[in-house]
Design an enzyme around this catalytic site. Structure first.
Site, PDB file in Angstrom:
ATOM      1  N   HIS A   5      -6.468 -11.038 -22.408  1.00  0.00           N
ATOM      2  CA  HIS A   5      -6.401 -12.520 -23.093  1.00  0.00           C
ATOM      3  C   HIS A   5      -7.528 -13.245 -22.243  1.00  0.00           C
ATOM      4  O   HIS A   5      -8.585 -13.875 -22.920  1.00  0.00           O
ATOM      5  CB  HIS A   5      -5.101 -13.101 -22.626  1.00  0.00           C
ATOM      6  CG  HIS A   5      -4.133 -13.214 -23.686  1.00  0.00           C
ATOM      7  ND1 HIS A   5      -3.421 -11.923 -23.863  1.00  0.00           N
ATOM      8  CD2 HIS A   5      -3.472 -14.065 -24.551  1.00  0.00           C
ATOM      9  CE1 HIS A   5      -2.613 -11.960 -24.650  1.00  0.00           C
ATOM     10  NE2 HIS A   5      -2.525 -13.293 -25.293  1.00  0.00           N
ATOM     11  N   HIS A  40       0.829 -11.642 -16.377  1.00  0.00           N
ATOM     12  CA  HIS A  40      -0.259 -11.158 -15.309  1.00  0.00           C
ATOM     13  C   HIS A  40      -0.350 -11.567 -14.110  1.00  0.00           C
ATOM     14  O   HIS A  40       0.194 -12.686 -13.630  1.00  0.00           O
ATOM     15  CB  HIS A  40      -1.783 -11.691 -15.939  1.00  0.00           C
ATOM     16  CG  HIS A  40      -2.024 -10.640 -17.190  1.00  0.00           C
ATOM     17  ND1 HIS A  40      -2.445  -9.272 -17.101  1.00  0.00           N
ATOM     18  CD2 HIS A  40      -2.270 -11.074 -18.593  1.00  0.00           C
ATOM     19  CE1 HIS A  40      -2.485  -8.918 -18.130  1.00  0.00           C
ATOM     20  NE2 HIS A  40      -2.411  -9.649 -18.952  1.00  0.00           N
TER      21      HIS A  40
END
Length: 244
Positions: free
Chosen positions: A122, A170
């Site tokens: 992302h 993450h």
């Protein structure tokens, strides 16, 4: 330049450097506690991460931009945008497979994501995509609006990274890695584009003017076919017959 700090970060991640692991764990745990206590906030983060700033959404936007560039016959710029987007995606996927870093394993997770963790896809896609938008569209943006556009792009890229860590999918260093690798890809493709411009007989463009300042020039439209002047034609200004 960003390839060097990314390489250093990659070494630290692979070596499981303890200070870096502590920073990752602290950031993940702190933001996870906030996400668990505030469901409405978490839903907003998921909306931004999975729809507004989703990699598929950003890549689709770059694809639309590339088609528009082809329509304007900006062939080199369209090729650069496509290569940057595709090359960035493939590079990020390759690094993920090589590193094979596991994602955070938190109690009561608020979100899930497949695949490996480093670097953040992302964050990397946001970096390359917004860089493409800026470097392509800057020549068309009035100067008074350029700083707000830069600010919006930086806010979006930073926001993507924050949402990925806050949702617990993450590590903090994954996001930093995604930003650095994305910048490295953009720098490499932009350097190749500038070399292409020089070979084509055009000078290097300042970064503040975008990669192709000539984009502001409208494509020449075909004029009416010119033929022999009729014998009885008159000059519209003087009203006289043209000389033989």
């Amino acid at each position: 330049m960003t390839a060097v700090p990314f390489g250093l970060l990659l070494v630290l991640v692979e070596d499981r450097w303890r200070p870096l692991l502590r920073i990752d764990a602290h950031a993940a745990q702190s933001l996870h506690e906030i996400a668990v206590r505030h469901p409405a906030w978490t839903s907003t983060l998921r909306l931004l991460s999975d729809q507004v700033w989703d990699p598929l959404t950003l890549r689709a936007a770059v694809a639309v931009l590339t088609v528009w560039l082809l329509h304007r016959r900006a062939w080199r710029l369209a090729a650069w945008a496509a290569v940057t987007a595709v090359g960035g995606g493939l590079t990020g996927l390759l690094v993920k497979v090589v590193v094979e870093r596991a994602r955070p394993a938190l109690q009561d997770p608020v979100a899930h994501a497949p695949g490996y963790s480093f670097p953040s896809g992302h964050a990397m896609t946001a970096t390359t995509s917004f860089a493409v938008f800026l470097l392509v569209l800057l020549p068309l943006i009035p100067r008074v609006w350029r700083i707000p556009c830069w600010c919006a792009a930086v806010f979006s890229v930073a926001g993507v990274g924050f949402t990925r860590v806050a949702l617990g999918v993450h590590w903090f260093s994954d996001v930093i890695g995604g930003w650095l690798l994305g910048l490295a890809v953009v720098a490499l493709t932009a350097w190749a584009f500038e070399a292409w411009r020089v070979d084509a007989g055009r000078g290097r463009a300042p970064v503040g003017e975008g990669l192709e300042p000539e984009l502001t020039e409208a494509a020449p439209e075909p004029g009416p076919a010119e033929g022999p002047v009729p014998a009885d034609a008159y000059d519209r200004t003087s009203g006289r017959r043209p000389r033989e």
